[in-house]
Design a protein around this motif. Structure first.
Motif, PDB file in Angstrom:
ATOM      1  N   THR A 185     -11.088  35.314  22.240  1.00 32.61           N
ATOM      2  CA  THR A 185     -10.342  36.193  21.565  1.00 32.61           C
ATOM      3  C   THR A 185      -8.898  36.439  22.169  1.00 32.61           C
ATOM      4  OG1 THR A 185     -11.680  37.551  22.397  1.00 32.61           O
ATOM      5  CG2 THR A 185     -12.383  36.982  20.205  1.00 32.61           C
ATOM      6  N   ALA A 186      -8.817  36.517  23.428  1.00 25.55           N
ATOM      7  CA  ALA A 186      -7.510  36.667  24.221  1.00 25.55           C
ATOM      8  C   ALA A 186      -6.595  35.624  24.224  1.00 25.55           C
ATOM      9  CB  ALA A 186      -7.828  37.481  25.416  1.00 25.55           C
ATOM     10  N   VAL A 187      -6.870  34.369  23.795  1.00 28.56           N
ATOM     11  CA  VAL A 187      -6.111  33.472  23.919  1.00 28.56           C
ATOM     12  C   VAL A 187      -5.004  33.428  23.140  1.00 28.56           C
ATOM     13  CG1 VAL A 187      -6.181  30.756  23.611  1.00 28.56           C
ATOM     14  CG2 VAL A 187      -7.969  31.875  24.770  1.00 28.56           C
ATOM     15  N   SER A 188      -3.888  33.308  23.298  1.00 28.12           N
ATOM     16  CA  SER A 188      -2.632  33.367  22.495  1.00 28.12           C
ATOM     17  C   SER A 188      -1.999  31.795  22.319  1.00 28.12           C
ATOM     18  CB  SER A 188      -1.304  34.270  23.128  1.00 28.12           C
ATOM     19  OG  SER A 188      -1.088  33.462  24.387  1.00 28.12           O
ATOM     20  N   PHE A 189      -2.558  30.931  22.972  1.00 29.35           N
ATOM     21  CA  PHE A 189      -2.043  29.676  22.770  1.00 29.35           C
ATOM     22  C   PHE A 189      -3.014  28.505  22.898  1.00 29.35           C
ATOM     23  CE2 PHE A 189      -0.068  25.366  23.258  1.00 29.35           C
ATOM     24  CZ  PHE A 189       0.565  25.109  21.988  1.00 29.35           C
ATOM     25  N   LEU A 190      -3.584  27.606  22.305  1.00 28.65           N
ATOM     26  CA  LEU A 190      -4.368  26.593  22.654  1.00 28.65           C
ATOM     27  C   LEU A 190      -3.852  25.194  22.010  1.00 28.65           C
ATOM     28  CD1 LEU A 190      -7.192  26.203  23.783  1.00 28.65           C
ATOM     29  CD2 LEU A 190      -8.259  26.108  21.358  1.00 28.65           C
ATOM     30  N   ASP A 191      -3.633  24.238  22.817  1.00 27.08           N
ATOM     31  CA  ASP A 191      -3.213  22.909  22.469  1.00 27.08           C
ATOM     32  C   ASP A 191      -4.140  21.731  22.743  1.00 27.08           C
ATOM     33  OD1 ASP A 191      -3.241  22.177  25.223  1.00 27.08           O
ATOM     34  OD2 ASP A 191      -1.310  21.421  25.311  1.00 27.08           O
ATOM     35  N   SER A 192      -3.923  20.710  22.451  1.00 32.09           N
ATOM     36  CA  SER A 192      -4.988  19.582  22.428  1.00 32.09           C
ATOM     37  C   SER A 192      -5.699  19.352  23.698  1.00 32.09           C
ATOM     38  CB  SER A 192      -4.195  18.288  21.950  1.00 32.09           C
ATOM     39  OG  SER A 192      -3.283  17.859  23.020  1.00 32.09           O
ATOM     40  N   ALA A 193      -4.791  19.773  24.921  1.00 28.05           N
ATOM     41  CA  ALA A 193      -5.509  19.700  26.121  1.00 28.05           C
ATOM     42  C   ALA A 193      -6.624  20.558  26.401  1.00 28.05           C
ATOM     43  CB  ALA A 193      -4.370  19.836  27.174  1.00 28.05           C
ATOM     44  N   GLY A 194      -6.298  21.772  25.620  1.00 28.45           N
ATOM     45  CA  GLY A 194      -7.569  22.934  25.709  1.00 28.45           C
ATOM     46  C   GLY A 194      -8.519  22.446  24.687  1.00 28.45           C
ATOM     47  N   VAL A 195      -8.114  21.883  23.658  1.00 26.70           N
ATOM     48  CA  VAL A 195      -9.400  21.445  22.813  1.00 26.70           C
ATOM     49  C   VAL A 195     -10.263  20.325  23.525  1.00 26.70           C
ATOM     50  CG1 VAL A 195      -9.800  20.025  20.543  1.00 26.70           C
ATOM     51  CG2 VAL A 195      -8.040  21.751  20.735  1.00 26.70           C
ATOM     52  N   ARG A 196      -9.591  19.552  24.196  1.00 27.16           N
ATOM     53  CA  ARG A 196     -10.141  18.339  25.292  1.00 27.16           C
ATOM     54  C   ARG A 196     -11.095  19.055  26.046  1.00 27.16           C
ATOM     55  NH1 ARG A 196      -6.489  14.982  28.917  1.00 27.16           N
ATOM     56  NH2 ARG A 196      -4.899  16.051  27.243  1.00 27.16           N
ATOM     57  N   LEU A 197     -10.690  20.186  26.628  1.00 32.84           N
ATOM     58  CA  LEU A 197     -11.290  20.810  27.476  1.00 32.84           C
ATOM     59  C   LEU A 197     -12.596  21.320  27.050  1.00 32.84           C
ATOM     60  CD1 LEU A 197     -12.377  22.853  30.058  1.00 32.84           C
ATOM     61  CD2 LEU A 197     -10.178  24.387  29.024  1.00 32.84           C
ATOM     62  N   LEU A 198     -12.491  22.160  25.797  1.00 30.54           N
ATOM     63  CA  LEU A 198     -13.712  22.502  25.402  1.00 30.54           C
ATOM     64  C   LEU A 198     -14.635  21.689  24.777  1.00 30.54           C
ATOM     65  CD1 LEU A 198     -11.728  25.674  23.170  1.00 30.54           C
ATOM     66  CD2 LEU A 198     -13.184  25.920  25.230  1.00 30.54           C
ATOM     67  N   ASP A 199     -13.987  20.563  24.236  1.00 28.14           N
ATOM     68  CA  ASP A 199     -14.736  19.337  23.749  1.00 28.14           C
ATOM     69  C   ASP A 199     -15.861  18.914  24.511  1.00 28.14           C
ATOM     70  OD1 ASP A 199     -15.167  17.840  21.047  1.00 28.14           O
ATOM     71  OD2 ASP A 199     -14.500  16.266  22.369  1.00 28.14           O
ATOM     72  N   GLY A 200     -15.152  18.504  25.829  1.00 28.53           N
ATOM     73  CA  GLY A 200     -16.007  18.076  26.982  1.00 28.53           C
ATOM     74  C   GLY A 200     -17.105  18.956  27.423  1.00 28.53           C
ATOM     75  N   LEU A 201     -16.842  20.347  27.293  1.00 31.87           N
ATOM     76  CA  LEU A 201     -17.413  21.156  27.977  1.00 31.87           C
ATOM     77  C   LEU A 201     -18.733  21.483  26.842  1.00 31.87           C
ATOM     78  CD1 LEU A 201     -17.311  23.225  30.248  1.00 31.87           C
ATOM     79  CD2 LEU A 201     -16.287  24.798  28.843  1.00 31.87           C
TER      80      LEU A 201
END
Lengths: 833, 114
Positions: free
Chosen positions: B50-66
């Motif tokens: 909720t406190a994330v102000s920007f999320l790019d594809s690298a962030g998506v990759r991180l979450l996806d892997g997790l």
């Protein structure tokens, strides 16, 4: 003659011998033979001495034989043609040599004196002949003759040897030594099929240097460990004479086969050794000379001496050639190192320097070479030539060398001759230089110290380039961050700027521009130029820029600001003699107040009139000691729609033309763009006036009274910088009233595009620059992102593929242009979807 | 180093991972390693975006892997994302499963315990 000498006998008187001398006995047993013959040669009287020598009885001779009957066939002819006529003519002959044929058939060399006696009427009556035994004398003569023949043969060999020695002395290379040596056996001994083999100790093999290759069944080189006779002689270092095919069969079956093929019956294999003459034990073998004879031949001791001497002379010549080769190679290497260092110095940047190195190495020294540098997030690579070694094994070796800071020079194994050298400065490994030596060069292990020297120099050159690159990048980042930060803009005015770095790989300059609001109604615009280049100039520029922002106030005005800057510069020496054009615009009254400290005059274009230079408000450069330090300013009311241009001298100053011509050209170009939209105006002017090949930085700022529809940023290829770009973009989108959802989408898509440019376009170039241009209109936001990188298969990477999908989903249109680097253009309509 | 972007706490049996600020190419890999180090052995994981102000594809990759790793390990996971905002937009564009996403931390924590 009377002589009263006391010691000697009186020779005028007959001495009486102390015994009875019988004249008959004296005749018979005189120390020489006596013959008396008739004029036709028939023997009539002969003494005992002659009979004893010849072995005949008196009765065999007297009245039965002529003198000439006792001679050999050749002598009889000589007797007829010379002896007899001479005797008849002169009455006597002396010291005529004949061979007397004795009764038992043996020959007795004799010397003959004859006198012809005549009767009272002068007719020949008898011939008296004395015969001397010449055995001793003849054998001496024969020895002389034999000695002369031997001397002649020896002289021929010595002559041949001398010729070889002379040739060898003038042979500076092993090949020329080989050519000289290979001729010698023929000239000296009439031998044939000579071959000279050179021993390559580094490779432990023998290479045919000269002569027809009659012996080698395959290829040129013979391993030193081979069973071939040449290799054996090279290993043992002694002379081999193989007298017959049968002998060869026994000891060297391979040689026997060769001898049968070449028709040689005797072979000589001779080691060519360096060292002192006669010293054979432990003398270093440098090569082997082999030759053969068509017949079975025994070599005499003297011939063998000459053969050994030849081997020794040739060995010394080879040794000399080797030393000469070594010296030449050393010189070549020293020259190569010096030239390489110089060549690398010519290109200051890192990657071009690495490529220059590879160009120097391939193909002259190496058939393949690659530099790998651990700089930035990904390794930098430059390589050329082939065949390329197995990448996995290469990577293993590179890792080993990087970890141990120790060269790997391997002559054998699957990647033969592949050398990997650490590039280290101060014990820190920057990267590696891998290479495979060019064919014909010594293996890398034999050149270890040279390659070490090379790697040291290269490491230093590349480290310098890296530091240069780093400083350049820092200076450029600093400069760009200072130049690019939040220029103001509102509906009342817009500022357009352009900064163009020098085309050559020069360090950054100290040019800068700035624009900021002193109060909500008072705008300040600045263009300045700090003396010098590089990180110092960029830092000073940053200090001056901050000083101006700090010192500017609603009340002070340009002249007071310059006075305060003078005091600042007195404390910041590097800023002395910086020039500044500073102007304040009262946005409520549209009044301009400006002052120029040693800077080129601003150029003002008002609607409906030609552009004019603002030549008032002039004083000396900041901190000037010789120039006018009394700071003055000048006020000008601005009509709505006016455009004011501030610029640095790089825009108009050229060595090839006067400054007046530059001013005139700028005014003309500016007038020509009077109606052009503000976005792109300054870039267009720079392109127009200086073109791409300019030697100086150019900095322009154009203030238009009326808003920036365009945001332009450039960032370095570093993921860390994307966040600051987003910050700028977010603020700019907000200032244009772009709705939150559209702004989020533009931020996301722009981030992804820039990340792509960094991760793919500039994967090999940590110093690349990504340019971002954003334009907003009432309907849409358009973003253009350009890199000059070298892309490879951007869709292949799954993760980046997701980035591309995000861009396509977040925006309405996404297009790629890859004509010059990569330009992504994206558009999204404003408002909720 | 990563404290600016990621903090950890326990919420019952679950490991609570709070992400904040801008998650992009420059920090996502490091944040990923940090999360794996802390939440590696957790029984359940809650990621608060909720406190994330920007999320790019690298962030998506991180979450996806997790998410993939935890799913395979049978560890329940929930992502808490605001109704709107940058993280919500990026995850929606990437079509993250709705069952992973929640808008409320407490509700997500309850759902995890089922």
């Amino acid at each position: 003659m009377t002589e009263s000498g006391e010691g000697g006998p009186d020779v005028t008187q007959d001495l009486r011998v102390p015994w009875e001398e019988d004249p008959g006995d004296l005749y018979e047993h005189a120390p020489c033979g006596y013959l008396t013959t008739l004029p036709d040669g028939t023997i009539v009287k002969v003494n005992e001495t002659f009979l004893a020598w010849s072995g005949y009885e008196r009765t065999d001779l007297v009245g039965r034989r002529r003198f000439r009957d006792l001679l050999g066939a050749g002598d009889r002819i000589y007797h007829e043609t010379h002896y007899a006529p001479l005797l008849n003519m002169r009455g006597s002959v002396s010291e005529v040599a004949f061979d007397l044929i004795r009764k038992d058939g043996r020959r007795l060399p004799i010397l003959v004196n004859s006198v012809l006696g005549r009767d009272s009427s002068g007719l020949p009556r008898a011939v008296r002949t004395t015969v001397f035994n010449a055995t001793e004398r003849r054998s001496y003569e024969k020895e002389l003759l034999a000695a002369r023949r031997a001397a002649e043969a020896s002289e021929q060999r010595v002559g041949a040897l001398q010729q070889v020695v002379a040739d060898l002395a003038a042979a500076p290379t092993a090949a020329e030594v080989g050519d000289a040596v290979v001729r010698a056996p023929g000239a000296a001994f009439g031998a044939e099929g000579a071959q000279v083999w050179l021993l390559d100790a580094d490779r432990a093999q023998l290479t045919l240097l000269a002569g027809a290759d009659g012996g080698a069944p395959a290829g040129d080189d013979i391993p030193l460990a081979s069973s071939r006779p040449v290799a054996r002689v090279a290993r043992r270092g002694d002379l081999h004479v193989i007298g017959s095919v049968a002998e060869a069969e026994k000891h060297f079956p391979e040689l026997a086969e060769t001898m049968r093929r070449t028709g040689h019956r005797t072979m000589v294999l001779l080691p060519l050794t360096a060292g002192f003459a006669g010293e054979s034990v432990g003398a270093e073998v440098l090569g082997v000379l082999s030759f053969g004879f068509g017949e079975e031949r025994e070599l005499s001791d003297s011939e063998l001496r000459v053969v050994r001497l030849l081997g020794h002379q040739a060995g010394q010549a080879l040794d000399r050639a080797r030393l000469y080769d070594d010296a030449r190679r050393r010189e070549e290497r020293a020259t190569f190192l010096a030239e390489t260092t110089r060549a690398l110095d010519e290109v200051p940047r890192l990657l071009p320097r690495a490529r220059r190195l590879i160009d120097r190495l391939v193909p002259r020294m190496a058939e393949w070479a690659a530099v790998r540098l651990q700089v930035g997030p990904a390794p930098l690579l430059a390589g050329e030539g082939g065949p390329v070694p197995d990448p996995e094994r290469l990577a293993q070796r590179v890792a080993l060398v990087t970890a141990n800071n120790k060269a790997e020079l391997t002559d054998d194994g699957p990647d033969r001759d592949l050398a990997v050298l650490p590039l280290a400065v101060g014990g820190r490994v920057l990267g590696t230089l891998a290479l495979r030596m060019a064919p014909g060069r010594p293996p890398a292990s034999a050149e270890a110290s040279f390659l070490g020297d090379l790697a040291d120099r290269v490491a230093l050159a590349l480290e310098n380039a890296r530091l240069y690159e780093q400083e350049r990048a820092v200076a450029r980042t600093l400069q760009r961050s200072l130049l690019a930060s939040d220029l103001p803009g509102d509906p009342r005015f817009a500022v357009e700027t352009h900064y163009q770095a020098a085309a050559q790989d020069l360090e950054v300059g100290g040019d800068w521009f700035d624009a900021f609001l002193i109060t909500p109604d008072k705008l300040a615009v600045v263009v300045g130029d700090v003396v010098g280049r590089g990180i110092d100039a960029a830092t000073t520029m940053g200090q001056l820029r901050s000083a101006i922002r700090a010192l500017a106030s609603a009340e002070a005005g340009p002249a007071r600001l310059l006075e305060r800057l003078d005091r600042f510069v007195d404390r910041v020496e590097s800023a002395r003699m910086a020039t500044v054009a500073y102007a304040e615009v009262d946005l409520s009254s549209n009044e301009l107040t400006y002052a120029c400290a040693g800077h080129l005059p601003p150029l003002l274009a008002e609607p409906g009139s030609a552009p004019a230079y603002l030549l008032e408000g002039r004083s000396g450069a900041l901190g000037t000691l010789a120039g006018r330090r009394a700071r003055i300013e000048h006020r000008v009311p601005l009509a709505a729609g006016s455009r004011l241009l501030l610029y640095t001298d790089g825009l108009i100053e050229r060595r090839t033309r006067g400054i007046d011509a530059g001013f005139a050209m700028l005014a003309r170009a500016y007038a020509g763009r009077r109606a052009s939209p503000l976005p792109g105006l300054t870039a267009g002017l720079a392109a127009n006036l200086v073109g791409p090949e300019h030697a100086d930085d150019v900095c322009l700022l154009c203030l238009a009274l009326g808003t920036e529809d365009r945001l332009e940023r450039s960032i370095g290829a570093d993921p860390q910088l994307i966040a600051s770009l987003r910050a700028d973009l977010r603020g700019w989108l907000a200032s244009h009233g772009v709705d939150e959802q559209t702004a989020q989408a533009v931020l996301l898509a722009s981030s992804e595009a820039v990340a792509n440019a960094i991760e793919h376009g500039y994967r090999n170039d940590p110093f690349g620059i990504v340019d971002i241009t954003t334009v907003v209109s009432a309907e849409a936001v358009e973003v253009r992102i350009t890199d000059r990188g070298d892309w490879q298969n951007p869709h292949g990477d799954l993760a980046r593929g997701r980035g591309l999908r995000l861009m396509e989903q977040a925006m309405d249109e996404v297009t790629f242009d890859r004509t010059d680097g990569t330009t992504v253009t994206m558009r999204r309509a404003r408002g909720q979807r | 180093m990563t404290d600016r972007w990621v903090t950890f706490a326990s919420l019952g049996d679950a490991e609570l991972v709070r992400l904040a600020g801008e998650i992009d190419l420059s920090n996502a890999p490091e944040i990923g390693r940090e999360i794996v180090r802390h939440a590696g052995g957790a029984e359940a994981v809650l990621i608060d975006l909720t406190a994330v102000s920007f999320l790019d594809s690298a962030g998506v990759r991180l979450l996806d892997g997790l998410v993939g790793d935890l799913d395979r390990a049978g560890v329940p996971i929930k992502l808490v994302v605001g109704e709107t905002g940058a993280a919500r937009m990026t995850l929606q564009l990437c079509a993250f499963r709705e069952d992973l996403l929640s808008t409320d931390l407490d509700r997500a924590a309850k759902e995890l315990r089922i």
